[in-house]
Design a protein around this motif. Structure first.
Motif, mmCIF file in Angstrom:
data_model
loop_
_atom_site.group_PDB
_atom_site.id
_atom_site.type_symbol
_atom_site.label_atom_id
_atom_site.label_comp_id
_atom_site.label_asym_id
_atom_site.label_seq_id
_atom_site.Cartn_x
_atom_site.Cartn_y
_atom_site.Cartn_z
ATOM 1 N N GLY A 65 27.479 -9.191 -27.827
ATOM 2 C CA GLY A 65 26.805 -7.921 -27.652
ATOM 3 C C GLY A 65 26.266 -7.298 -28.927
ATOM 4 N N THR A 66 26.496 -7.938 -30.069
ATOM 5 C CA THR A 66 26.018 -7.416 -31.348
ATOM 6 C C THR A 66 24.793 -8.209 -31.798
ATOM 7 O OG1 THR A 66 28.258 -6.786 -31.987
ATOM 8 C CG2 THR A 66 26.618 -6.949 -33.746
ATOM 9 N N PRO A 67 23.710 -7.522 -32.177
ATOM 10 C CA PRO A 67 22.525 -8.256 -32.638
ATOM 11 C C PRO A 67 22.854 -9.201 -33.780
ATOM 12 C CG PRO A 67 21.991 -5.954 -32.272
ATOM 13 C CD PRO A 67 23.483 -6.069 -32.126
ATOM 14 N N ALA A 68 22.343 -10.418 -33.700
ATOM 15 C CA ALA A 68 22.610 -11.421 -34.723
ATOM 16 C C ALA A 68 21.866 -11.096 -36.011
ATOM 17 C CB ALA A 68 22.205 -12.801 -34.221
ATOM 18 N N ALA A 69 22.471 -11.462 -37.130
ATOM 19 C CA ALA A 69 21.833 -11.279 -38.440
ATOM 20 C C ALA A 69 20.909 -12.475 -38.688
ATOM 21 C CB ALA A 69 22.890 -11.165 -39.530
ATOM 22 N N LEU A 70 19.708 -12.386 -38.157
ATOM 23 C CA LEU A 70 18.768 -13.497 -38.258
ATOM 24 C C LEU A 70 18.324 -13.718 -39.695
ATOM 25 C CD1 LEU A 70 16.508 -12.789 -35.129
ATOM 26 C CD2 LEU A 70 18.345 -14.476 -35.349
ATOM 27 N N GLU A 71 18.179 -14.971 -40.041
ATOM 28 C CA GLU A 71 17.710 -15.357 -41.368
ATOM 29 C C GLU A 71 16.374 -16.083 -41.226
ATOM 30 O OE1 GLU A 71 22.227 -16.267 -43.070
ATOM 31 O OE2 GLU A 71 20.872 -17.899 -42.487
ATOM 32 N N ARG A 120 8.460 -25.694 -20.815
ATOM 33 C CA ARG A 120 9.764 -25.591 -21.442
ATOM 34 C C ARG A 120 9.561 -24.978 -22.820
ATOM 35 N NH1 ARG A 120 14.922 -25.127 -19.644
ATOM 36 N NH2 ARG A 120 16.437 -26.308 -20.872
ATOM 37 N N LEU A 121 10.283 -23.868 -23.095
ATOM 38 C CA LEU A 121 10.210 -23.193 -24.383
ATOM 39 C C LEU A 121 11.409 -23.597 -25.238
ATOM 40 C CD1 LEU A 121 9.256 -19.537 -23.337
ATOM 41 C CD2 LEU A 121 7.740 -21.491 -23.749
ATOM 42 N N TYR A 122 11.139 -23.842 -26.535
ATOM 43 C CA TYR A 122 12.188 -24.194 -27.486
ATOM 44 C C TYR A 122 12.093 -23.223 -28.660
ATOM 45 C CZ TYR A 122 11.678 -28.569 -24.866
ATOM 46 O OH TYR A 122 11.566 -29.513 -23.861
ATOM 47 N N LEU A 123 13.107 -22.374 -28.807
ATOM 48 C CA LEU A 123 13.133 -21.380 -29.872
ATOM 49 C C LEU A 123 14.142 -21.786 -30.936
ATOM 50 C CD1 LEU A 123 12.451 -18.527 -31.056
ATOM 51 C CD2 LEU A 123 14.417 -17.690 -29.730
ATOM 52 N N ASP A 124 13.653 -22.069 -32.146
ATOM 53 C CA ASP A 124 14.529 -22.329 -33.289
ATOM 54 C C ASP A 124 14.805 -21.014 -34.002
ATOM 55 O OD1 ASP A 124 14.557 -25.061 -32.859
ATOM 56 O OD2 ASP A 124 12.893 -25.467 -34.216
ATOM 57 N N PHE A 125 16.090 -20.742 -34.311
ATOM 58 C CA PHE A 125 16.452 -19.565 -35.098
ATOM 59 C C PHE A 125 17.647 -19.914 -35.973
ATOM 60 C CE2 PHE A 125 19.022 -19.334 -31.275
ATOM 61 C CZ PHE A 125 20.257 -18.878 -31.703
ATOM 62 N N GLN A 126 17.833 -19.145 -37.034
ATOM 63 C CA GLN A 126 18.896 -19.438 -37.993
ATOM 64 C C GLN A 126 19.780 -18.223 -38.218
ATOM 65 O OE1 GLN A 126 18.192 -21.896 -41.594
ATOM 66 N NE2 GLN A 126 18.796 -20.090 -42.773
ATOM 67 N N VAL A 127 21.088 -18.460 -38.175
ATOM 68 C CA VAL A 127 22.099 -17.446 -38.481
ATOM 69 C C VAL A 127 23.175 -18.111 -39.337
ATOM 70 C CG1 VAL A 127 23.826 -15.852 -37.567
ATOM 71 C CG2 VAL A 127 21.680 -16.191 -36.327
ATOM 72 N N ALA A 128 23.523 -17.484 -40.457
ATOM 73 C CA ALA A 128 24.560 -17.991 -41.363
ATOM 74 C C ALA A 128 24.282 -19.426 -41.795
ATOM 75 C CB ALA A 128 25.933 -17.883 -40.707
ATOM 76 N N GLY A 129 23.014 -19.726 -42.038
ATOM 77 C CA GLY A 129 22.635 -21.036 -42.543
ATOM 78 C C GLY A 129 22.578 -22.142 -41.517
ATOM 79 N N VAL A 130 22.839 -21.832 -40.246
ATOM 80 C CA VAL A 130 22.836 -22.841 -39.184
ATOM 81 C C VAL A 130 21.645 -22.601 -38.261
ATOM 82 C CG1 VAL A 130 24.114 -23.834 -37.254
ATOM 83 C CG2 VAL A 130 25.340 -23.053 -39.294
ATOM 84 N N VAL A 131 20.869 -23.649 -38.019
ATOM 85 C CA VAL A 131 19.711 -23.563 -37.127
ATOM 86 C C VAL A 131 20.122 -23.999 -35.727
ATOM 87 C CG1 VAL A 131 17.367 -24.385 -36.664
ATOM 88 C CG2 VAL A 131 18.115 -24.020 -39.024
#
Length: 308
Positions: free
Chosen positions: A235-241, A287-298
């Protein structure tokens, strides 16, 4: 002899001359600096690349004008052919053993059938390689490296048998400095029994790696509309990098012909979310593929979308 008349200019004329001279000098200096700033940057292998930026809100593969909300965009699905606009994806390897790491090698040839070695840097890389099985499973986003002769290579493991599709997404730089954004596709064969998986049902929410990913927006055929993705953990917004110079990367593949769209986001988060502008070239299931990174992990979040 008549008296000689003084030819000294008055103050107004002198000020005008100085102003014009300063303007000419500024233009000449600006031209020289512009040529220096536009110089190609050498890569690690000594080849030449050219910087390239992708404006926010740009329709898929349109590296020029920006399409606004609701406006029709001249966007077509890419990756349907091995050749386009005088360039050809020339694979040097196409066969793989299921579950065993191989080496995918290829070149991009120009109209003279010579390997191309000048590519623009788009989101930190000169080449983005997308690999997926024909049932739209097994998505991979890779970044090959180029040898001096123009041969690209990347380690690749295809875990299951079947027909796979590889997309080379790049922007080539011609001899005159013009740039062309292209996506070329080629099939890869993995021997063995192929049992295609059914496409998951359409949904606007999914979970991956402990994160919940939701999106808002309704893709429409022939119109550019926003898709806004929110990523949260408990429930907490992720710290996106930033990953590859952006807060997210979105690839859309059309069921059936596997038409390809790569859509870049707006440069900044919008109220903590990642916003893309997507133009679906036609109706169908995507089909949608969304790449995102948090804490150095994609991580990659996947969605099925139906475009009426």
């Amino acid at each position: 002899m008549p008296d000689r008349v003084s030819a000294a200019p008055d103050r107004g004329t002198l000020r005008l001359a100085l102003s014009v001279g300063g303007l000419v000098l500024a233009v000449l200096l600006g031209f020289g600096l512009g040529r220096l700033n536009s110089a190609d940057t050498p890569t690690a292998v000594g080849l030449e690349t050219a910087d390239h930026t992708h404006p926010p809100g740009t329709a898929p593969h349109d590296h020029g004008t920006v399409a606004g909300a609701g406006q029709a965009a001249d966007a077509e699905a890419g990756g349907l052919a091995v050749s386009a606009a005088g360039y050809t994806l020339a694979p040097l390897t196409t066969g793989f053993t299921p579950g065993r790491e191989g080496q995918l090698r290829f070149q991009i040839h120009n109209a003279q059938r010579k390997p191309v070695t000048r590519f623009a840097i788009v989101h930190d890389k000169p080449m983005h390689l997308i690999v997926v099985r024909r049932d739209l499973s097994g998505f991979q986003h890779l970044h090959p490296t180029m040898a001096p002769d123009g041969t690209w290579s990347v380690p690749l493991t295809l875990p299951e048998a079947g027909s796979w599709r590889a997309y080379a997404d790049f922007t080539v730089v011609a001899d005159d400095g013009t740039q062309a954004a292209l996506t070329l596709g080629v099939d890869l064969a993995v021997p063995g029994g192929y049992e295609p998986r059914p496409l998951p049902a359409a949904a606007t929410s999914t979970t991956v790696g402990g994160f919940t990913v939701d999106y808002q927006g309704t893709p429409q055929a022939g119109a550019t509309v926003p898709l806004t993705f929110r990523i949260a953990a408990d429930g907490t917004p992720a710290a996106l990098e930033r990953y590859l110079a952006a807060y997210g990367h979105l690839v859309a593949l059309r069921e059936g012909d596997l038409g390809y769209l790569h859509v870049h986001p707006e440069p900044q988060l919008v109220d903590g979310a990642v916003r893309f502008w997507l133009t679906a070239p036609g109706p169908g299931r995507y089909r949608l593929y969304l790449d995102f990174q948090v804490a150095g992990v994609v991580r990659t979040a996947e969605f099925t979308v139906v475009v009426p």
